[in-house]
Design a protein around this motif. Structure first.
Motif, PDB file in Angstrom:
ATOM      1  N   ARG A 197       9.962  38.285   4.201  1.00 35.72           N
ATOM      2  CA  ARG A 197       8.553  38.659   3.988  1.00 35.72           C
ATOM      3  C   ARG A 197       8.420  40.004   3.272  1.00 35.72           C
ATOM      4  N   LEU A 198       9.505  40.753   3.181  1.00 39.71           N
ATOM      5  CA  LEU A 198       9.464  42.119   2.664  1.00 39.71           C
ATOM      6  C   LEU A 198       9.759  42.184   1.175  1.00 39.71           C
ATOM      7  N   HIS A 199       8.916  42.952   0.456  1.00 34.41           N
ATOM      8  CA  HIS A 199       9.152  43.235  -0.964  1.00 34.41           C
ATOM      9  C   HIS A 199       9.014  44.737  -1.156  1.00 34.41           C
ATOM     10  N   VAL A 200      10.061  45.372  -1.684  1.00 32.04           N
ATOM     11  CA  VAL A 200      10.069  46.818  -1.866  1.00 32.04           C
ATOM     12  C   VAL A 200       9.803  47.165  -3.329  1.00 32.04           C
TER      13      VAL A 200
ATOM     14  N   THR B 254       6.656  49.353   9.011  1.00 35.14           N
ATOM     15  CA  THR B 254       7.042  48.145   8.269  1.00 35.14           C
ATOM     16  C   THR B 254       7.473  47.024   9.201  1.00 35.14           C
ATOM     17  N   LEU B 255       8.233  47.365  10.221  1.00 30.50           N
ATOM     18  CA  LEU B 255       8.736  46.359  11.159  1.00 30.50           C
ATOM     19  C   LEU B 255       7.602  45.627  11.865  1.00 30.50           C
TER      20      LEU B 255
ATOM     21  N   VAL C 263       4.721  41.420   3.083  1.00 33.33           N
ATOM     22  CA  VAL C 263       4.474  42.861   3.061  1.00 33.33           C
ATOM     23  C   VAL C 263       5.135  43.459   1.820  1.00 33.33           C
ATOM     24  N   SER C 264       4.335  44.139   1.014  1.00 34.41           N
ATOM     25  CA  SER C 264       4.865  44.912  -0.109  1.00 34.41           C
ATOM     26  C   SER C 264       4.791  46.386   0.267  1.00 34.41           C
ATOM     27  N   VAL C 265       5.892  47.095   0.077  1.00 28.56           N
ATOM     28  CA  VAL C 265       5.899  48.525   0.382  1.00 28.56           C
ATOM     29  C   VAL C 265       6.170  49.308  -0.899  1.00 28.56           C
ATOM     30  N   VAL C 266       5.490  50.435  -1.042  1.00 33.37           N
ATOM     31  CA  VAL C 266       5.683  51.312  -2.193  1.00 33.37           C
ATOM     32  C   VAL C 266       6.347  52.586  -1.696  1.00 33.37           C
TER      33      VAL C 266
ATOM     34  N   PRO D 138      -2.043  42.137  -2.861  1.00 31.05           N
ATOM     35  CA  PRO D 138      -2.222  42.497  -1.451  1.00 31.05           C
ATOM     36  C   PRO D 138      -3.672  42.287  -1.017  1.00 31.05           C
ATOM     37  N   THR D 139      -3.839  41.857   0.218  1.00 29.38           N
ATOM     38  CA  THR D 139      -5.185  41.653   0.757  1.00 29.38           C
ATOM     39  C   THR D 139      -5.567  42.721   1.779  1.00 29.38           C
TER      40      THR D 139
END
Length: 289
Positions: A107-110, A70-71, A80-83, A127-128
């Motif tokens: 920039r991070l979305h969890v 992620t970093l 950045v979206s993280v699941v 997301p692309t």
């Protein structure tokens, strides 16, 4: 004037910091969730470089864990979206990014969710690109679900078990060619992008790992995807049998199976492992006539 903090390289997680975070969270990595955390910065940088991300990309990461990858992702692209399925990890991740990459924390979305069930509307924007160390026990269904649910994804770079990588990139006639190969080819072109050693993980897995790069077809494949995938599943459920026999249950009878295959221009005596996704599409279409 450019903010100097934006040009300074992000500090990535090393082995000691990963163990500290795990202790803080009382986290014992579990096989059921496929939790093997990458602790080698060079490997992380290599993964991001192989993904060929653009500054304007919106990246999707599945199973970010403690944030090793992620970093690097928040540094490389616009958002950045993280699941993440584990509430402890999902809650800790923003703090880790704030600690080590504060200039990119916005920039991070969890997304706290199961990657096998997550929906497009749960993301703030489409997301692309997808870059992830996928949980090995569900890597194929997760990949196929996200390719279906998120047509905006144009580029994928995932780390999976080496055997799975072989199946994803295999072509017709290969010993490793099967249902995952055909279904992945429906969406685009997959290829091997390198191998990953076991010693870059904590805990070290007992399997070898590999990178798979994937580019989506520039135009969507036409046809009824679900109908085609039913044919694929039937063909490979009994892969040693001829298609006439393997598809008899799906078609209703061996005679109807042969009729459909001939209408599709496919030899009833052939086996599923010899057909590409276009041939399976022709079979599904012939059955609907």
């Amino acid at each position: 004037m450019t903010d100097p903090s934006l040009s300074a390289p992000v500090s990535l997680l090393g082995a000691s910091r990963i163990r500290e975070l795990a202790t803080e969270l009382d986290l014992k990595p579990t096989k059921s969730l496929g939790q093997n955390f990458v602790h080698d910065a060079n490997t992380v940088r290599r993964i991001v470089a192989s993904a060929q991300l653009r500054p304007e990309d919106v990246a999707l990461e599945v199973g970010p864990g403690l944030g090793s990858l992620t970093l690097a992702l928040v540094e490389a692209c616009r958002a950045v979206s993280v699941v993440e399925i584990d509430p402890r990890l999902a809650a800790r991740l923003p703090a880790t990014v704030l600690e080590l990459a504060p200039q990119y924390v916005d920039r991070l979305h969890v997304v706290l969710a199961d990657a096998l069930a997550v929906k497009a509307e749960q993301f703030p924007e489409p997301p692309t690109a997808m870059v992830a160390n996928l949980p090995y026990n569900v890597s194929v269904p997760v990949l196929l679900h996200l390719l279906s649910e998120l047509p905006s994804i144009r580029r994928v770079l995932v780390m999976v078990q080496a055997e799975v990588a072989d199946r994803l990139v295999a072509g017709p006639g290969s010993k490793t060619y099967g249902s995952p190969s055909v279904k992945t080819a429906w969406y685009g072109v997959a290829k091997r992008a390198g191998s990953i050693g076991r010693n870059v993980f904590w805990p070290a897995p007992n399997v070898d790992s590999a990178l798979v790069a994937f580019d989506r077809h520039t135009t969507p494949t036409d046809g009824d995807r679900l109908a085609v995938f039913k044919v694929v599943d039937a063909a490979f459920a009994q892969r040693r049998k001829t298609l006439r026999a393997a598809l008899s249950g799906w078609a209703g009878s061996p005679a109807r199976s042969e009729e459909i295959l001939r209408a599709a221009g496919v030899d009833p005596g052939a086996r599923g492992e010899t057909l590409d996704f276009r041939a399976f599409r022709a079979i599904a279409q012939a059955a609907q006539k």
